[in-house]
Design a protein around this motif. Structure first.
Motif, mmCIF file in Angstrom:
data_model
loop_
_atom_site.group_PDB
_atom_site.id
_atom_site.type_symbol
_atom_site.label_atom_id
_atom_site.label_comp_id
_atom_site.label_asym_id
_atom_site.label_seq_id
_atom_site.Cartn_x
_atom_site.Cartn_y
_atom_site.Cartn_z
ATOM 1 N N ILE A 136 0.852 -1.180 0.000
ATOM 2 C CA ILE A 136 0.000 0.000 0.000
ATOM 3 C C ILE A 136 0.897 1.244 0.000
ATOM 4 N N SER A 137 0.569 2.225 -0.814
ATOM 5 C CA SER A 137 1.418 3.414 -0.924
ATOM 6 C C SER A 137 1.347 4.295 0.318
ATOM 7 N N GLU A 138 0.154 4.385 0.936
ATOM 8 C CA GLU A 138 0.012 5.237 2.115
ATOM 9 C C GLU A 138 -1.227 4.824 2.890
ATOM 10 N N TYR A 139 -1.120 4.885 4.221
ATOM 11 C CA TYR A 139 -2.285 4.696 5.085
ATOM 12 C C TYR A 139 -2.468 5.959 5.900
ATOM 13 N N MET A 140 -3.657 6.556 5.801
ATOM 14 C CA MET A 140 -3.957 7.795 6.501
ATOM 15 C C MET A 140 -5.119 7.548 7.456
ATOM 16 N N VAL A 141 -5.086 8.241 8.575
ATOM 17 C CA VAL A 141 -6.137 8.091 9.579
ATOM 18 C C VAL A 141 -7.062 9.301 9.508
ATOM 19 N N ALA A 142 -8.361 9.036 9.363
ATOM 20 C CA ALA A 142 -9.350 10.104 9.348
ATOM 21 C C ALA A 142 -9.434 10.753 10.737
ATOM 22 N N PRO A 143 -9.730 12.058 10.791
ATOM 23 C CA PRO A 143 -10.033 12.962 9.674
ATOM 24 C C PRO A 143 -8.762 13.401 8.941
ATOM 25 N N VAL A 144 -8.923 13.678 7.640
ATOM 26 C CA VAL A 144 -7.815 14.159 6.829
ATOM 27 C C VAL A 144 -8.185 15.516 6.243
ATOM 28 N N SER A 145 -7.167 16.314 6.003
ATOM 29 C CA SER A 145 -7.398 17.626 5.404
ATOM 30 C C SER A 145 -6.993 17.592 3.943
ATOM 31 N N LEU A 146 -7.404 18.605 3.193
ATOM 32 C CA LEU A 146 -7.011 18.650 1.787
ATOM 33 C C LEU A 146 -5.501 18.761 1.657
ATOM 34 N N ALA A 147 -4.850 19.451 2.591
ATOM 35 C CA ALA A 147 -3.389 19.568 2.562
ATOM 36 C C ALA A 147 -2.735 18.218 2.804
ATOM 37 N N ASP A 148 -3.300 17.425 3.731
ATOM 38 C CA ASP A 148 -2.771 16.080 3.980
ATOM 39 C C ASP A 148 -2.847 15.224 2.722
ATOM 40 N N LEU A 149 -3.976 15.309 2.035
ATOM 41 C CA LEU A 149 -4.182 14.502 0.838
ATOM 42 C C LEU A 149 -3.220 14.892 -0.275
ATOM 43 N N ILE A 150 -3.108 16.194 -0.529
ATOM 44 C CA ILE A 150 -2.217 16.653 -1.599
ATOM 45 C C ILE A 150 -0.775 16.306 -1.274
ATOM 46 N N ALA A 151 -0.387 16.484 -0.006
ATOM 47 C CA ALA A 151 0.987 16.153 0.396
ATOM 48 C C ALA A 151 1.262 14.658 0.243
#
Length: 429
Positions: A136-151
């Motif tokens: 998996i390229s990345e695992y993110m924990v919600a909540p996420v921001s638009l800046a987190d996603l773009i980064a």
């Protein structure tokens, strides 16, 4: 299953003023996202909203983003019958012990080239490590921001150890006039329509290129401006030189004039190709039938080589010379592909396709029949073959060529991708 994109009205809390200081810093340091197709499958409005906002950010202007509902389960059902994008973002709210099994089902319908970002609701270090081991390229924990996603997306495609995003497919004729450019342009068109991939076609025949005519374009600038000013070549400059043929297909056109001579050194086009690879999934190189240091290097460094030849003795000799040379220059790569074009021309002595390929030691990617009315009408109208007659047998052959060269299929029979290790692990449980 038919899944429609979801669209919601953003509230006041979603405007730019809501960005925190750290988010603004992330956005300031983020580079533009390349020309990729991104599909997001959300399971909550809290994840959907920042993804939709991120899609509207200027750094995502090149990317094609579609937001769906339903999470991992809906994505799995959808891609059982459809091609997966360059980047897949999926949200899951299931417990950590069930996430890997859920992703295993997704793996069965996921293309090998697709990268996956998972957004979960559990901050579990062991789960994160397991996902990283599984590809998996990345695992993110919600909540996420638009800046987190773009980064996160930017980090996936700009990591120092990452291979270039784009694959280069170089088309060259075994002889002048065999239709290599026409085949190249139609294959590029097919890739955009079959797989919703962004494609750049670079016409490298500066004196006699035909891409602008075939696509009915008359750009004021093109590849000449880049090759004569290599110090200026970067993503921004190249963007200004591209001519849009469709929403996903761009053309780096040749001037097709004889106002100057086009004598280049070996590395003249290297920086141009490198920049295109860094921003576009598929780069089609329309290489002229000539033998210079730069054409030799362009072919030697391409990911895929396609030789287009007519079934005649001179074409056979030239094709064999090119294949033998490429084998020496690329000892660890498969031999070039071959397309036999204009087969069955009336009153022309021809070599049977089976006899033609025997001394070459390769099977033809396609044998395309001689059809002057079909190709001539398309050239006169400035259209691709599929635009005129999508059900024509020649169009189907070109579509098959596009599938082979990109390694893609319309229907996935099983996983061939980066999530294979998930399946293997689960089978061992």
């Amino acid at each position: 299953m038919s899944v429609e994109p979801i669209h919601t009205q953003l509230g006041p809390e979603d405007d730019d003023a809501a960005l925190s200081g750290s988010d603004r810093e992330k956005l300031e340091n983020a580079r533009p996202i390349p020309r990729i197709t991104i599909h997001a499958w959300c399971d909550s409005a809290g994840v959907q909203r920042p993804i939709e906002r991120a899609a509207e950010d200027r750094r995502m202007a090149r990317a094609h983003v579609t937001v769906h509902g339903g999470g991992v389960r809906a994505a799995t059902e959808h891609y059982a019958q459809n091609t997966t994008p360059n980047l897949l973002i999926v949200e899951t709210r299931v417990e950590p012990e069930y996430i890997m099994k859920q992703l295993a089902n997704l793996a069965e319908v996921c293309d090998s080239s697709t990268r996956v970002v998972v957004i979960g609701h559990f901050n579990d270090v062991a789960l994160y490590r397991e996902m990283m081991r599984s590809g998996i390229s990345e695992y993110m924990v919600a909540p996420v921001s638009l800046a987190d996603l773009i980064a996160a997306i930017e980090s996936i495609y700009s990591a120092e150890n990452e291979a270039p995003l784009g694959r280069t497919i170089a088309f060259v004729g075994a002889k002048g006039g065999v239709g290599a450019s026409t085949i190249a342009h139609n294959v590029g068109w097919a890739v955009t329509n079959l797989f919703e991939n962004d494609v750049v076609i670079a016409d490298m025949d500066l004196a006699f290129g035909t891409a602008n005519i075939n696509f009915d374009q008359d750009p004021a600038q093109g590849i000449a401006e880049a090759v004569f000013a290599p110090e200026r070549v970067d993503e921004t400059y190249l963007d200004r030189l591209l001519s849009k043929c469709s929403d996903r297909l761009s053309l780096l056109a040749a001037p097709s004039t004889l106002e100057r001579v086009y004598d280049f050194d070996e590395t003249a086009f290297a920086s141009i190709v490198e920049v295109m690879q860094a921003t576009t999934p598929i780069v089609v190189l329309d290489v002229p039938h000539s033998w210079h240091a730069w054409t030799r290097r362009t072919l030697a460094e391409a990911d895929e080589i396609v030789i287009v030849a007519t079934p005649e003795l001179t074409n056979l000799r030239n094709a064999k010379n090119i294949i033998d040379t490429m084998k020496r220059l690329r000892p660890n790569d498969p031999p070039p592909h071959l397309i036999i074009n204009q087969a069955g021309m009336p009153k022309r002595p021809e070599i049977d396709p089976d006899d033609f390929v025997e001394p070459l030691g390769i099977k033809p990617l396609a044998v395309i029949p001689f059809d002057p009315h079909l190709f001539g009408t398309a050239a006169t109208n400035g259209q691709m073959l599929e635009e005129m007659t999508p059900d024509h047998a020649v169009v189907q052959k070109i579509n098959e060529v596009a599938r082979v060269l990109t390694g893609r299929r319309e229907l996935k029979a099983g996983s061939a991708g980066m999530l294979q290790s998930i399946l293997k692990k689960l089978k061992g449980q």
